[in-house]
Design an enzyme around this catalytic site. Structure first.
Site, short mmCIF file in Angstrom:
data_model
loop_
_atom_site.label_atom_id
_atom_site.label_comp_id
_atom_site.label_asym_id
_atom_site.label_seq_id
_atom_site.Cartn_x
_atom_site.Cartn_y
_atom_site.Cartn_z
N CYS A 52 -10.08 -26.86 18.88
CA CYS A 52 -9.25 -26.40 17.77
C CYS A 52 -7.82 -26.79 18.10
CB CYS A 52 -9.38 -24.89 17.62
SG CYS A 52 -8.30 -24.14 16.38
N ASN A 53 -7.24 -27.68 17.30
CA ASN A 53 -5.86 -28.10 17.54
C ASN A 53 -4.89 -26.94 17.43
OD1 ASN A 53 -7.36 -30.64 16.31
ND2 ASN A 53 -5.62 -31.43 17.48
N CYS B 219 -6.80 -31.92 13.05
CA CYS B 219 -7.59 -30.69 12.96
C CYS B 219 -9.05 -31.10 12.97
CB CYS B 219 -7.25 -29.93 11.67
SG CYS B 219 -8.31 -28.50 11.35
#
EC number: 5.1.1.3
Length: 266
Positions: free
Chosen positions: A70-71, A186
């Site tokens: 998860c960025n 993302c």
């Protein structure tokens, strides 16, 4: 040997998918924090709280290494997580350097730009700004927050007209003919490569950071002599609940099938 992969929702399946291809003998624990998705519009403190809980849960399930797929969580929490937990923690990084390198190799490198799309928190965060400053000395990188794509992905709305209309409206802010690369910042955005390819000029490459992230994981496992699994398996969790329901497992299967289809689109 168990590898925990954590995301706010189902976007991180794109990272798991890459890991399954490159690590055929390891056990995986996939944690989707669907109780709190999306992260992109939440505060840094909230994301740190959710991320800490997820990592602790995965450690309790036997994880020997963690991938934050998860960025947004990487941007908001990875430094604190690494300080708090004593195991390898690999984060996501938008593939801005890869895009910049491709741009330099192109014939019109002096004039073409790169666009990074991500969640609002990632776009506004210091981590992305520092990355861009490090690799973009010529100031050819722009950023765009696309929060609704996370919602579309979680609801399994991928190539619908509403998605395409949303993308066209947002991309209208840019002269896309001046760009050579679109960086998917993302993990949820990998589900939309077909719609993105339809809308973007043919010369714009789609680039994500999944391969780089798993390569870092493999390197770290090798360095620590941790990669010694005897067979591949995956357990899925929605927040703290293990998924046994056949309907939900079938849904995850559909997501993975779509991701494999999207791998063909560049």
């Amino acid at each position: 040997m168990k590898i925990g992969i954590f995301d706010s929702g189902l976007g991180g399946l794109s990272v798991l998918n890459e890991a399954l291809k490159k690590l055929p003998n390891e056990e995986f624990l996939y944690y989707a924090d669907r109780k709190n998705v999306p992260y992109g519009l939440k505060s840094k403190d909230e994301i740190l709280k959710f991320s800490s809980h997820a990592v602790k849960f995965l450690i309790d399930q036997g994880a020997n290494a963690i991938v934050i797929a998860c960025n947004t969580a990487t941007s908001a929490a990875i430094n604190e997580l690494r300080a708090k937990f004593d195991l390898p923690i690999i984060g996501m990084e938008p593939a801005v350097k890869k895009a910049a390198d491709l741009n330099r190799e192109g014939e019109n490198s002096a004039s073409l730009r790169t666009l990074v799309i991500a969640t609002p928190l990632t776009v506004q965060g210091a981590k992305l700004k520092e990355l861009i400053e490090r690799v973009d000395s010529e100031h050819l990188v722009d950023v765009l927050a696309l929060p609704r794509l996370v919602e579309f992905a979680e609801n399994e709305n991928f190539a619908c007209d509403e998605v395409k209309e949303y993308l066209r409206e947002e991309f209208a802010k840019f002269k896309l003919q001046n760009y050579c690369a679109l960086v998917l910042g993302c993990t949820h955005f990998n589900y939309f490569k077909d719609s993105l390819r339809e809308i973007l000029p043919a010369g714009v490459s789609l680039i994500d950071g999944n391969e780089g992230t798993i390569n870092k994981l493999i390197s770290e496992l090798s360095r620590l002599n941790l990669a010694h699994g005897k067979g591949q398996s995956v357990e899925y969790f929605y927040s703290d609940a293990k998924i046994y329901d056949n309907g939900e497992l079938a849904r995850i299967g559909r997501y993975l099938a779509r991701l494999n289809k999207m791998l063909e689109i560049k």
